[in-house]
Design a protein around this motif. Sequence first.
Motif, short mmCIF file in Angstrom:
data_model
loop_
_atom_site.label_atom_id
_atom_site.label_comp_id
_atom_site.label_asym_id
_atom_site.label_seq_id
_atom_site.Cartn_x
_atom_site.Cartn_y
_atom_site.Cartn_z
N SER A 38 20.86 -18.13 22.82
CA SER A 38 20.07 -17.47 21.78
C SER A 38 20.93 -16.70 20.80
N ALA A 39 22.24 -16.59 21.08
CA ALA A 39 23.14 -15.89 20.15
C ALA A 39 23.15 -16.62 18.82
N GLU A 40 22.96 -15.91 17.74
CA GLU A 40 22.89 -16.51 16.40
C GLU A 40 24.31 -16.62 15.84
N LEU A 41 24.90 -17.80 16.07
CA LEU A 41 26.30 -18.00 15.68
C LEU A 41 26.45 -18.85 14.43
N SER A 42 25.49 -19.72 14.16
CA SER A 42 25.60 -20.63 13.01
C SER A 42 25.28 -19.90 11.72
N GLN A 43 25.87 -20.40 10.62
CA GLN A 43 25.62 -19.86 9.28
C GLN A 43 25.93 -18.36 9.19
N LYS A 44 26.87 -17.88 10.00
CA LYS A 44 27.22 -16.46 9.95
C LYS A 44 28.73 -16.31 9.77
N SER A 45 29.13 -15.15 9.27
CA SER A 45 30.55 -14.86 9.16
C SER A 45 31.12 -14.65 10.56
N GLU A 46 32.43 -14.64 10.66
CA GLU A 46 33.07 -14.47 11.97
C GLU A 46 32.67 -13.15 12.60
N GLU A 47 32.61 -12.08 11.81
CA GLU A 47 32.26 -10.77 12.35
C GLU A 47 30.81 -10.73 12.83
N GLU A 48 29.92 -11.34 12.04
CA GLU A 48 28.51 -11.37 12.43
C GLU A 48 28.32 -12.19 13.69
N ALA A 49 29.04 -13.30 13.81
CA ALA A 49 28.95 -14.14 15.00
C ALA A 49 29.43 -13.38 16.23
N LYS A 50 30.54 -12.67 16.08
CA LYS A 50 31.06 -11.88 17.20
C LYS A 50 30.06 -10.80 17.62
N SER A 51 29.45 -10.17 16.63
CA SER A 51 28.49 -9.11 16.91
C SER A 51 27.27 -9.65 17.64
N SER A 52 26.79 -10.81 17.19
CA SER A 52 25.62 -11.44 17.82
C SER A 52 25.92 -11.82 19.25
N LEU A 53 27.10 -12.42 19.46
CA LEU A 53 27.49 -12.83 20.81
C LEU A 53 27.67 -11.61 21.71
N GLN A 54 28.29 -10.56 21.20
CA GLN A 54 28.51 -9.36 21.99
C GLN A 54 27.18 -8.72 22.39
N SER A 55 26.22 -8.75 21.46
CA SER A 55 24.90 -8.19 21.76
C SER A 55 24.23 -8.93 22.91
N VAL A 56 24.36 -10.26 22.90
CA VAL A 56 23.76 -11.06 23.97
C VAL A 56 24.49 -10.80 25.28
N LEU A 57 25.81 -10.77 25.24
CA LEU A 57 26.58 -10.53 26.47
C LEU A 57 26.24 -9.19 27.09
N THR A 58 26.04 -8.18 26.25
CA THR A 58 25.69 -6.85 26.74
C THR A 58 24.33 -6.85 27.44
N SER A 59 23.42 -7.72 26.91
CA SER A 59 22.07 -7.74 27.47
C SER A 59 21.97 -8.51 28.78
N LEU A 60 23.02 -9.29 29.11
CA LEU A 60 22.98 -10.07 30.34
C LEU A 60 23.02 -9.15 31.56
N ASP A 61 22.10 -9.38 32.46
CA ASP A 61 22.03 -8.55 33.68
C ASP A 61 21.79 -9.48 34.85
N TYR A 62 22.89 -9.87 35.50
CA TYR A 62 22.81 -10.84 36.58
C TYR A 62 21.92 -10.34 37.72
N GLU A 63 22.09 -9.10 38.12
CA GLU A 63 21.34 -8.58 39.26
C GLU A 63 19.83 -8.57 38.96
N LYS A 64 19.49 -8.20 37.75
CA LYS A 64 18.06 -8.18 37.37
C LYS A 64 17.50 -9.59 37.37
#
Length: 536
Positions: free
Chosen positions: A435-461
């Motif tokens: 669900s990370a929005e990587l297409s049609q984005k600048s490199e910084e925006e792509a990194k930010s989107s990916l980082q946001s998704v990674l932060t939200s990942l909660d394996y235990e939950k």
Amino acid sequence: MPFTYCLPNEAGQKIEHTTDCNAVIIIGANGSGKSKLGAWIEQQNFENVHRIGAQRNLNFQEITPLKSYDQAEGTVLYGTNDKANQASKGYRWGWGKEYTTKLINDFDDVLAALIALQNNVNAEFVEQCKRIQNKSDRPDPPDTAIDKLIRIWNKIFPQRSLKLVDAKFLAWFTKGDGIPVEYSSTQMSDGERAVLYLAAQVLCVPENKTLIIDEPEVHLHRSIMNRLWKTLESYRPDCLFIYITHDTQFASMHGNAEKIWIKEFDGTNWKLEIIESNDLPEELLLDILGSRKPVLFVEGERNSYDTQLYSALYPEYYIVPCGSCTQVIARTKAFKNDSTLHHCQVYGIIDRDYRSDYEISKYREDNIYTIDVAEVENLFLVEELVRLIALHLGSDSDTVFDEVKEYIIQQRFARQIEKQICQSVVAQLKYQLSSAELSQKSEEEAKSSLQSVLTSLDYEKAKSEQESKFRDTLTGGDYRRVLQVFNEKSLSTSIGHYFGLNDKVYCNKVIALLNGVKHNEIVAAISPYLPTEIPR
């Protein structure tokens, strides 16, 4: 060089079109007025348009009757040598009887025209040589129409050669022992005759003509069809080739040719649309356009259970097997976003797999729907179908269903629950990452989107949620709920013995009954598990 041709608009008015490619393909389904459209195009300019009809008589004499080029050309182009009947092409097509096409019997005249062209060129060459005294100034031997015909033939049939001997066309080849074998034109196969006829037609036509070829695939094997026409286009770069066909493979394989789709034909007027490039494979796009049915993209291959089941459950749809669920999703979205296809109804249907309710709801926005079981194979296991097949085979439906239920839940689901939980957790985390929005984005925006998704990942939950879901399902013993979450393709091929069948025969037995005497009853049994959003 640009080529100009005419097509009718929806009101039947002549509209001029220009293309830089010397090939145009008009494609439409049977009954879409293809041949009538070819006749209409020819009628707009009899002098400069030559139409090769779909009905071709491939019989001709062993010895070609010799004629002057003027005589042969008149018969090929107009169907007669009578100059008074060459003002139109009514004589050739029998338009006085309102025929769009008829069986054309001009093979001998076509070959005679080529021989006459060769004789004229050779005669001119001899005269030039006679006029020139200095041998060093003599012209090079001419490249005649017959020379071109032989080269084209040899390219299409590399194991066969063609030659002209005393007005006879002969094919020949060399056997393994080095002995040459030749046979006359009357002994040629239909494919060989078709190549000879079509190549001769194209080569004998005067310069700068528009050639309309109705059903270019007739009598030609797929292995040589496109190769022949591309070769002929290269030999006649001065001519525009307009192909009229329903063969989507021919159209999709034909390079950069401009392609036009016949959307509708009311018996008088046509609705035409130029096909633009899009994200769908071209052959698939053309198949869809020509089917005139709503489209259903499904998982699996042509002979998979998905295709067999959905073809019977959705008989009014054009079923397109896509292989993976990823391809179903991608093609349904591409179809939805293509302006060429907005008139068509399109749906995608995928397995539930380990998808969450949120993920399923997101797919609905793009007309992609899930069945209410984990795998399509689980449709063979639903209670309504198990009971129906048991009764049909003379067994007690309660007994058979209780045995199947106990086997599925206790012997299979309970023993694989840890694996199922693990796979479900992985599936949930993968979806969150996707669900990370990587297409049609600048490199910084792509990194930010990916980082946001990674932060939200909660394996235990995720593990806790999936473990609760699967263990509650097992504890509750709800058979329908088990089939909804249990991903195991081999289940359907392990229950046949409960019906007195070989385990591997059970699914095929259901398919046979679905396509036969139990069609309506099996459809009724499976329907509660199909998405209600797809009309049937």
